[in-house]
Structures are given as C-alpha cells and as structure tokens.
Design a protein around this motif. Structure first.
Motif, PDB file in Angstrom:
ATOM      1  N   ASP A   1      19.422 -20.450  18.713  1.00 52.89           N
ATOM      2  CA  ASP A   1      19.190 -21.825  19.135  1.00 52.89           C
ATOM      3  C   ASP A   1      19.274 -21.942  20.650  1.00 52.89           C
ATOM      4  OD1 ASP A   1      18.743 -22.761  16.610  1.00 52.89           O
ATOM      5  OD2 ASP A   1      20.717 -23.669  16.343  1.00 52.89           O
ATOM      6  N   ALA A   2      18.490 -22.848  21.209  1.00 53.41           N
ATOM      7  CA  ALA A   2      18.388 -22.961  22.667  1.00 53.41           C
ATOM      8  C   ALA A   2      19.336 -23.991  23.270  1.00 53.41           C
ATOM      9  CB  ALA A   2      16.948 -23.310  23.059  1.00 53.41           C
ATOM     10  N   ASP A   3      20.228 -24.576  22.457  1.00 55.25           N
ATOM     11  CA  ASP A   3      21.148 -25.580  22.999  1.00 55.25           C
ATOM     12  C   ASP A   3      22.571 -25.068  23.150  1.00 55.25           C
ATOM     13  OD1 ASP A   3      21.802 -25.402  20.320  1.00 55.25           O
ATOM     14  OD2 ASP A   3      22.093 -27.572  20.049  1.00 55.25           O
TER      15      ASP A   3
ATOM     16  N   PRO B   1      13.769 -21.073  19.618  1.00 56.91           N
ATOM     17  CA  PRO B   1      13.018 -22.304  19.386  1.00 56.91           C
ATOM     18  C   PRO B   1      13.597 -23.386  20.286  1.00 56.91           C
ATOM     19  CG  PRO B   1      14.634 -21.987  17.654  1.00 56.91           C
ATOM     20  CD  PRO B   1      14.709 -20.765  18.529  1.00 56.91           C
ATOM     21  N   ALA B   2      12.758 -24.130  20.991  1.00 56.45           N
ATOM     22  CA  ALA B   2      13.284 -25.059  21.994  1.00 56.45           C
ATOM     23  C   ALA B   2      12.520 -26.366  21.998  1.00 56.45           C
ATOM     24  CB  ALA B   2      13.229 -24.418  23.386  1.00 56.45           C
ATOM     25  N   LEU B   3      13.275 -27.453  22.037  1.00 59.17           N
ATOM     26  CA  LEU B   3      12.709 -28.786  22.194  1.00 59.17           C
ATOM     27  C   LEU B   3      13.624 -29.569  23.132  1.00 59.17           C
ATOM     28  CD1 LEU B   3      10.661 -30.997  21.457  1.00 59.17           C
ATOM     29  CD2 LEU B   3      12.142 -31.591  19.524  1.00 59.17           C
TER      30      LEU B   3
ATOM     31  N   ASP C   1       8.200 -23.159  22.561  1.00 57.42           N
ATOM     32  CA  ASP C   1       8.366 -24.563  22.932  1.00 57.42           C
ATOM     33  C   ASP C   1       7.738 -25.470  21.882  1.00 57.42           C
ATOM     34  OD1 ASP C   1       8.555 -27.030  24.094  1.00 57.42           O
ATOM     35  OD2 ASP C   1       7.892 -26.390  26.075  1.00 57.42           O
ATOM     36  N   SER C   2       8.558 -26.360  21.329  1.00 58.63           N
ATOM     37  CA  SER C   2       8.113 -27.215  20.232  1.00 58.63           C
ATOM     38  C   SER C   2       7.621 -28.571  20.707  1.00 58.63           C
ATOM     39  CB  SER C   2       9.271 -27.397  19.238  1.00 58.63           C
ATOM     40  OG  SER C   2       8.851 -28.083  18.088  1.00 58.63           O
ATOM     41  N   GLY C   3       7.026 -28.624  21.928  1.00 57.28           N
ATOM     42  CA  GLY C   3       6.504 -29.879  22.443  1.00 57.28           C
ATOM     43  C   GLY C   3       7.470 -30.607  23.349  1.00 57.28           C
ATOM     44  N   SER C   4       8.202 -29.876  24.163  1.00 56.09           N
ATOM     45  CA  SER C   4       9.193 -30.479  25.060  1.00 56.09           C
ATOM     46  C   SER C   4       8.532 -31.422  26.057  1.00 56.09           C
ATOM     47  CB  SER C   4       9.951 -29.391  25.824  1.00 56.09           C
ATOM     48  OG  SER C   4      10.689 -28.563  24.942  1.00 56.09           O
TER      49      SER C   4
END
Length: 319
Positions: free
Chosen positions: A128-130, A40-42, A74-77
């Motif tokens: 997590d993408a961070d 999941p990425a933002l 992509d959660s709306g980056s």
C-alpha cells in the motif's frame, strides 16, 4: 480444524529476521527468480515518495538488489502522486493506459489486477502507498519465503497495527474491519484461514503463476477474495505469513469503513453462493440541516477474470 491451524501457524508463520538479506539474495541468484513490487496509489503524494526511496535504496540500487522492478500504478490521482513517485525513481503507470479496451472500474483491486499486465516478475509483491515510517523489510520479509521455499505460493505480512488517536497511538486497535467483519467470516466459513493475523492487509506477495489464475474483486474485497481463492487453488500449506513489525498508515473514517465492510461481506457471499445473489446497496447517514440524510451507494460487486484468460496478457507473456 483447530489442530490444523495450530500446525500451520507453527510451520508457516515466520519473522522477517528468519531470512537474512544475504540468504535471500543467494536464493534469488540460484533460482533465477525475478521480483516485481507494485504500489497501488490514489492521492498518496505525502507518502509514496518515501516508500519508493526506501525500496530503491535498500533493495534495488544498493548491495542487495533483491527487487527487479518497482511500479506505482496510479488509480487516477488528482494530486502529485505520479510526479512524486517518478521523481523518487519508480516507473509510474496510469491505470487507464493498461488494457484500454476494458474501461477501468474504480477500486484498488482493479489496479492490482491490471498491474499483472505491466510487470514481469516471477514474484509479485503488493505494498500500500499510504504507509508511514516505511521499512523495506515489508518487502524483503514477504518475498523471502517465496524465494527460499518452492512450496510456498502466497505470503501475507503480519504486524502490529496501532490506531492513531488524539491521545496518541492505541496499540492493537487498528484493523477494525478485520476484527468486526473479516475475522468472523473466515472463522465461520473458511476456518483453515483463521491463523492469518492480518487477512485484509495490503502487503502480500505471490507467485505470478498463482495470481494469473485468480479472479480479482475490483474494490475493497480484493484481499479477502485473493486469500480465499488462493486457499482453494493451492491449499493451506502453500500459504504463509511473515511478521514485519509495525504498520502505520492513514486511517479511514467510520462511513468509509462501512463501505469497506459491505464490499468484503459481499465478496464472501459471492464465494459462498455464486449466482444466487442480487446486486446489493448500502445506505448510510449524514446529519444535515434538518436531521439525518440517507446516502445510498452500490456495494463493490464486480470482479475481473483470471488474467490468464485475457488475450493481451497471453500474447505479452508469450513474447
């Protein structure tokens, strides 16, 4: 209860090194199970590419093809997260393109829930993408028990979580919401889960057959909600944790942690007393020109139903 937790820790807590990659690959071939990894990425353009590259190199295109698909949801980056992830080799799916008849709600849990619609693996692994200095062991470690032990349904990663400070990393000081909110809640209300080292960690894997039965809190409460609901659905002995080393990531500020804590507490409330709660709000303070200024926000309370109840999902699985 303490004896049960100690027994569980002895029987269901492992290190990633306990299951070498060759053993996992053999188990995958023997059982025919498939593995999907979801990020999941933002706005994570700084880190998502390296994570995708590591997973592809170590677990997809090399000698150990453990992972069958890698999806960045992509959660709306507003930055180049989608482009960076695609260039690194991930399949990028935009949140709003999944189940378009249901307008998307903001939050991490929302994209995790929607990811079940666009992945096909028997085992679904969330990462997590961070994360910085990422190792593919985070993936292989937590899918390992699911590939090798049919009794295991849900696996959380555990790790050291240093807090980055101006004087360097402070060992063991990360995970402030875990220590101040989640751990007390679990010990008081769900003591069977007291043995989880990182109950709010974003790295975990589960069988699709379990995930599709669970409701997903749309926001910060998703990790606590899934863990508690998994306990009540399949029992403690179907849950496990694996030590994958050290987790380094971007830390959030105090007010963001406050909003996270409120959402997690609300998620616990809903599970303790469904139907008897009002919609909560959280007031925080910023210093303005003339003193402290209150800022009130709604606490994440929405939950998505089990994916198995969504007609589109049933149609997709049947096809």
């Amino acid at each position: 209860m303490l004896e049960e937790v100690e027994r569980w820790l002895a029987e269901r807590s492992w290190s990633a090194a306990d299951r070498p990659l060759a053993r996992l690959l053999e188990a995958k071939h023997q059982t025919g199970q498939t593995v999907s990894v979801v990020l999941p990425a933002l706005d994570e353009e700084a880190t998502v590419g390296a994570i995708v590259t590591a997973i592809r190199a170590d677990l997809m295109t090399g000698e150990v093809p453990l992972v069958d698909e890698l999806v960045v949801l992509d959660s709306g980056s507003t930055d180049r997260t989608a482009e960076v992830a695609a260039e690194a080799g991930a399949r990028v799916v935009h949140r709003d393109s999944v189940l378009p008849r249901m307008p998307a709600l903001p939050g991490k849990g929302e994209v995790l829930w929607r990811s079940l619609m666009v992945t096909g693996g028997d085992i679904v692994c969330f990462v997590d993408a961070d994360l910085r200095e990422f190792s593919a062991t985070f993936v292989s470690g937590i899918v390992g028990p699911l590939l090798t032990d049919p009794d295991v349904q849900f696996v959380k990663a555990m790790y050291d979580r240093p807090l980055e400070t101006g004087q360097g990393p402070a060992p063991g000081q990360g995970g402030r919401v875990t220590e101040l909110v989640a751990r007390p809640l679990l010990n008081l209300h769900w003591p069977q889960l007291a043995g989880f080292v990182q109950p709010l960690g974003g790295e975990y894997a589960a069988r699709r057959s379990l995930l599709e039965q669970l409701p997903f809190p749309v926001g910060y409460g998703v990790e606590l909600g899934l863990l508690v609901d998994a306990l009540h659905t399949v029992g403690l002995d179907a849950l496990a944790q694996v030590d994958v080393g050290v987790r380094k990531h971007r830390h959030q500020g105090g007010q963001a942690l406050g909003r996270m804590a409120a959402a997690i507490y609300r998620t616990a409330q809903l599970r303790l007393a469904r139907g008897h709660l009002i919609r909560p709000r959280l007031t925080q303070f910023d210093r303005g020109e003339h003193g402290f200024v209150p800022r009130t926000t709604a606490v994440d309370t929405e939950e998505r139903p089990p994916m198995a109840e969504i007609p589109e999902y049933a149609e997709r699985r049947a096809a």
